[in-house]
Write a protein that holds these residues in place. Structure first.
Motif, mmCIF file in Angstrom:
data_model
loop_
_atom_site.group_PDB
_atom_site.id
_atom_site.type_symbol
_atom_site.label_atom_id
_atom_site.label_comp_id
_atom_site.label_asym_id
_atom_site.label_seq_id
_atom_site.Cartn_x
_atom_site.Cartn_y
_atom_site.Cartn_z
ATOM 1 N N UNK A 1 0.819 -1.178 0.102
ATOM 2 C CA UNK A 1 -0.051 0.068 0.089
ATOM 3 C C UNK A 1 0.781 1.238 0.006
ATOM 4 N N UNK A 2 1.827 1.235 0.971
ATOM 5 C CA UNK A 2 2.648 2.396 1.060
ATOM 6 C C UNK A 2 3.574 2.810 -0.358
ATOM 7 N N UNK A 3 3.928 1.731 -0.940
ATOM 8 C CA UNK A 3 4.555 1.806 -2.206
ATOM 9 C C UNK A 3 3.643 2.342 -3.289
ATOM 10 N N UNK A 4 2.458 1.680 -3.307
ATOM 11 C CA UNK A 4 1.400 2.485 -4.358
ATOM 12 C C UNK A 4 1.302 3.756 -3.942
ATOM 13 N N UNK A 5 1.332 4.135 -2.724
ATOM 14 C CA UNK A 5 0.996 5.551 -2.538
ATOM 15 C C UNK A 5 2.299 6.415 -2.786
ATOM 16 N N UNK A 6 3.433 5.998 -2.785
ATOM 17 C CA UNK A 6 4.487 6.691 -3.411
ATOM 18 C C UNK A 6 4.524 6.594 -4.823
ATOM 19 N N UNK A 7 4.249 5.633 -5.452
ATOM 20 C CA UNK A 7 4.097 5.833 -6.966
ATOM 21 C C UNK A 7 2.919 6.909 -7.382
ATOM 22 N N UNK A 8 1.863 6.963 -6.674
ATOM 23 C CA UNK A 8 0.743 7.955 -6.935
ATOM 24 C C UNK A 8 1.537 9.397 -6.867
ATOM 25 N N UNK A 9 2.221 9.636 -5.696
ATOM 26 C CA UNK A 9 2.660 10.743 -5.447
ATOM 27 C C UNK A 9 3.793 11.008 -6.695
ATOM 28 N N UNK A 10 4.700 9.946 -7.245
ATOM 29 C CA UNK A 10 5.504 10.403 -8.102
ATOM 30 C C UNK A 10 4.836 10.542 -9.494
ATOM 31 N N UNK A 11 3.749 10.082 -9.668
ATOM 32 C CA UNK A 11 2.879 9.951 -11.042
ATOM 33 C C UNK A 11 2.502 11.501 -10.979
ATOM 34 N N UNK A 12 1.951 11.994 -9.730
ATOM 35 C CA UNK A 12 1.376 13.374 -9.909
ATOM 36 C C UNK A 12 2.283 14.411 -10.186
ATOM 37 N N UNK A 13 3.390 14.038 -9.555
ATOM 38 C CA UNK A 13 4.508 15.176 -9.684
ATOM 39 C C UNK A 13 5.098 15.216 -10.778
ATOM 40 N N UNK A 14 5.294 14.006 -11.677
ATOM 41 C CA UNK A 14 5.668 13.907 -12.997
ATOM 42 C C UNK A 14 4.806 14.640 -13.836
ATOM 43 N N UNK B 1 -1.749 11.859 3.057
ATOM 44 C CA UNK B 1 -2.114 12.670 2.056
ATOM 45 C C UNK B 1 -0.680 13.748 1.907
ATOM 46 N N UNK B 2 -0.429 13.920 0.602
ATOM 47 C CA UNK B 2 0.658 14.858 0.695
ATOM 48 C C UNK B 2 0.509 15.940 -0.117
ATOM 49 N N UNK B 3 1.196 16.948 -0.024
ATOM 50 C CA UNK B 3 1.166 18.228 -0.687
ATOM 51 C C UNK B 3 2.507 18.941 -0.865
ATOM 52 N N UNK B 4 2.785 19.816 -1.902
ATOM 53 C CA UNK B 4 3.999 20.591 -1.674
ATOM 54 C C UNK B 4 3.867 21.497 -3.003
ATOM 55 N N UNK B 5 5.212 21.875 -3.524
ATOM 56 C CA UNK B 5 5.348 22.424 -4.706
ATOM 57 C C UNK B 5 6.337 21.820 -5.474
ATOM 58 N N UNK B 6 6.480 22.282 -6.757
ATOM 59 C CA UNK B 6 7.497 21.564 -7.724
ATOM 60 C C UNK B 6 7.749 22.774 -8.610
ATOM 61 N N UNK B 7 9.190 22.804 -8.896
ATOM 62 C CA UNK B 7 9.618 23.865 -10.010
ATOM 63 C C UNK B 7 10.717 23.098 -11.011
ATOM 64 N N UNK B 8 10.220 23.419 -12.230
ATOM 65 C CA UNK B 8 11.073 22.824 -13.110
ATOM 66 C C UNK B 8 12.311 23.734 -13.382
ATOM 67 N N UNK B 9 13.503 23.173 -13.256
ATOM 68 C CA UNK B 9 14.810 23.751 -13.130
ATOM 69 C C UNK B 9 15.381 23.675 -14.662
ATOM 70 N N UNK B 10 15.218 22.766 -15.481
ATOM 71 C CA UNK B 10 15.700 22.645 -16.706
ATOM 72 C C UNK B 10 15.115 21.552 -17.478
#
Length: 172
Positions: free
Chosen positions: A68-81, A105-114
Motif C-alpha cells: 500500500x505504501x509503495x502504491x501511494x509513493x507511486x501515486x505521488x511520483x506520478x502526480x509530480x511527474x 495525504x501529501x502536498x507541496x510545490x514543484x519547480x522545473x529547473x531545466x
C-alpha cells in the motif's frame, strides 16, 4: 476451558484494535503477529501453532502495508511527474495527492529547473517539496528534493531510480 479460550480471543482482539490505533505502520505487523500468535497458541493449547500463526500474520501484514505504501509513493511520483511535464522551465506549481484512506495525504510545490533531450526521450529536471507540519511549526525552511521525469509513450514518468533519498523510505 472453552470460555477461557473465548476470553483470551476477546482480550487478543481488544489488544489488536488498540495496537492498530496506537502503532505506527512499521510496528503494526509485529504487534498483530504477536497478538495473533498468543491468541491462537492459547486457544489451541499448542505454542508451536501460536508461533506459526504469529509469524504468518506478521509477514502478511508487513507485506500488505509495504504494498500500500509503495502504491501511494507511486501515486505521488506520478502526480509530480505529470505536473512537471505540463510546466515550462522556470515555472512552478502546487501538487497534492489525496488517497482513498485519509492517511499520508501529501502536498507541496514543484519547480522545473531545466529541460533536456536524450536520444531516448525528452526529460525535465525539477525540484519538489513536501509540506511538513513539523518543519513549518519550527520555522525551518522547506526541504526540496531533485527528480528527473521523462516523456514516454504513456506521458511523463518518474525517471529516477528509487530509493535515491530517505523521502521514499518505504521502498528501502
Amino acid at each position: 476451558m472453552r470460555i477461557c479460550g473465548l476470553a483470551a480471543a476477546v482480550r487478543a482482539g481488544a489488544a489488536l484494535g488498540s495496537a492498530l490505533l496506537l502503532s505506527a505502520c512499521a510496528s503494526v505487523g509485529g504487534i498483530t503477529g504477536a497478538v495473533a500468535g498468543i491468541a491462537s497458541g492459547s486457544a489451541s493449547g499448542n505454542p508451536a501453532v501460536g508461533v506459526a500463526v504469529g509469524i504468518g500474520v506478521q509477514a502478511g501484514i508487513d507485506a500488505t502495508i509495504k504494498t500500500v505504501l509503495r502504491r501511494w509513493s507511486q501515486e505521488e511520483q506520478a502526480r509530480i511527474a505529470a505536473l512537471v511535464g505540463s510546466l515550462e522551465t522556470g515555472q512552478q506549481g502546487p501538487w497534492e495527492v489525496r488517497h482513498a484512506v485519509p492517511y499520508a495525504d501529501e502536498q507541496g510545490e514543484v519547480r522545473v529547473v531545466r529541460a533536456f533531450t536524450t536520444p531516448l526521450a525528452d526529460c525535465k529536471e525539477a525540484l519538489f517539496s513536501v509540506d511538513d507540519v513539523g518543519v513549518r511549526l519550527a520555522g525551518q525552511p522547506r526541504p526540496y528534493y531533485v527528480t528527473t521525469v521523462c516523456r514516454g509513450t504513456q506521458g511523463w514518468k518518474w525517471a529516477v531510480a528509487e530509493p535515491a533519498v530517505a523521502r521514499w523510505g518505504v521502498l528501502h
